[in-house]
Design a protein around this motif. Sequence first.
Motif, PDB file in Angstrom:
ATOM      1  N   ARG A  99       8.971  -4.850   2.777  1.00 12.49           N
ATOM      2  CA  ARG A  99      10.260  -5.419   3.111  1.00 12.49           C
ATOM      3  C   ARG A  99      10.468  -6.717   2.345  1.00 12.49           C
ATOM      4  O   ARG A  99       9.517  -7.458   2.107  1.00 12.49           O
ATOM      5  CB  ARG A  99      10.337  -5.701   4.617  1.00 12.49           C
TER       6      ARG A  99
ATOM      7  N   PHE B  14      14.251 -10.489   4.599  1.00 14.17           N
ATOM      8  CA  PHE B  14      14.347  -9.610   5.757  1.00 14.17           C
ATOM      9  C   PHE B  14      13.286  -9.956   6.786  1.00 14.17           C
ATOM     10  O   PHE B  14      13.551  -9.974   7.997  1.00 14.17           O
ATOM     11  CB  PHE B  14      14.213  -8.153   5.315  1.00 14.17           C
ATOM     12  N   GLU B  15      12.067 -10.215   6.319  1.00 17.38           N
ATOM     13  CA  GLU B  15      10.984 -10.563   7.228  1.00 17.38           C
ATOM     14  C   GLU B  15      11.269 -11.889   7.934  1.00 17.38           C
ATOM     15  O   GLU B  15      10.994 -12.047   9.131  1.00 17.38           O
ATOM     16  CB  GLU B  15       9.666 -10.662   6.456  1.00 17.38           C
TER      17      GLU B  15
ATOM     18  N   ARG C 272      13.906 -11.260  10.588  1.00 13.84           N
ATOM     19  CA  ARG C 272      13.314 -10.524  11.710  1.00 13.84           C
ATOM     20  C   ARG C 272      12.494 -11.451  12.590  1.00 13.84           C
ATOM     21  O   ARG C 272      12.559 -11.397  13.826  1.00 13.84           O
ATOM     22  CB  ARG C 272      12.440  -9.381  11.180  1.00 13.84           C
TER      23      ARG C 272
END
Length: 243
Positions: A7, A11-12, A15
Motif C-alpha cells: 500500500r 494510504f497507510e 489508515r
Amino acid sequence: MAVQSRRPPVFEAVRLDLRRLHEHWMELFFPRQRGAHSVLGKWRPSTSAGWAAYRGLGGVGALVVALLYPLVLIGFATRFHTRRIDRAAAGLGLLGVVSLTAVVWGTLAAVAHLQLSRQGFVAVAAAAVVATVAAGLAVSFARTGGRGTTVALAYPAAMTAIFLPPVVAALFSTTVGSVVLPGSTTLAIRLLDGPLALVGLDGYLRENYTLEGIAYVGMWLGIAVPLGWFSGCVVTLADLVRP
C-alpha cells in the motif's frame, strides 16, 4: 517470482490516523481502547448488551471520524505553520516578539503619520499598540498556560495582533482600503449567506448593523477570536491523532 504489492505510504498514514481517531472516540465510553496493551490488552465487553452498545458506538464513531478527519488534515497544515512561528517566537523571546511587532506595526503608524490625517494616525497608532500588546499576551499565554489556555487565549490574541492594524489603516487610507474593504464586504456577505444564516444570525445583523467605518474593525475582531479558537482546536485534534 511474485511481486508483493504494498500500500502507498500515504494510504497507510491515513489508515493509521483513522484508527487512532476511532480509538480515541471509543475510549470516551470504554476503557483501554487505544493501541495494544502488552499486559491487559484491548478491553472487550463480556455480555450481549455490552457488545450491542460497543458495536453501536463503534458505528457512530465511524461516522464521527469521517466528519472529523478533514479537520484533522486542516490541523496538520495549521500545525506546520504554527510550529514554525513557535520556534521563531522561542528564539526571539517575549521581549523580542513584542519588539518585532512594535517595529512592524510602528512602521505602519509612521507611514500613517506622513500620509493620513491626524485622526487616521491616532487610530492606526492605537491599533498598533493593541496589536503589540496582543502579540505579547499570545506568547505569554502559550508559555505559561496549558493546552486550554493556549487555545482559548493565545490563538485569538495572535489573530488579533495580525488583523487589527491593517483593518484600521484601511478606514483612513484609500490605497489600503481599496484592497481590504471590498474583500471584507465580500467575506461578510458569504458569512451572512452561509454559516450565520444556518444559526439564524444573518437577519439580526442585517437589520441592526451596517458594514461601514468602525463596523469593519468589529467584524474582523469577531472573526479573529473564533478563527483563533478554530485554529487551536484543529491543531489539538491533529496532536491527538498524530502527536
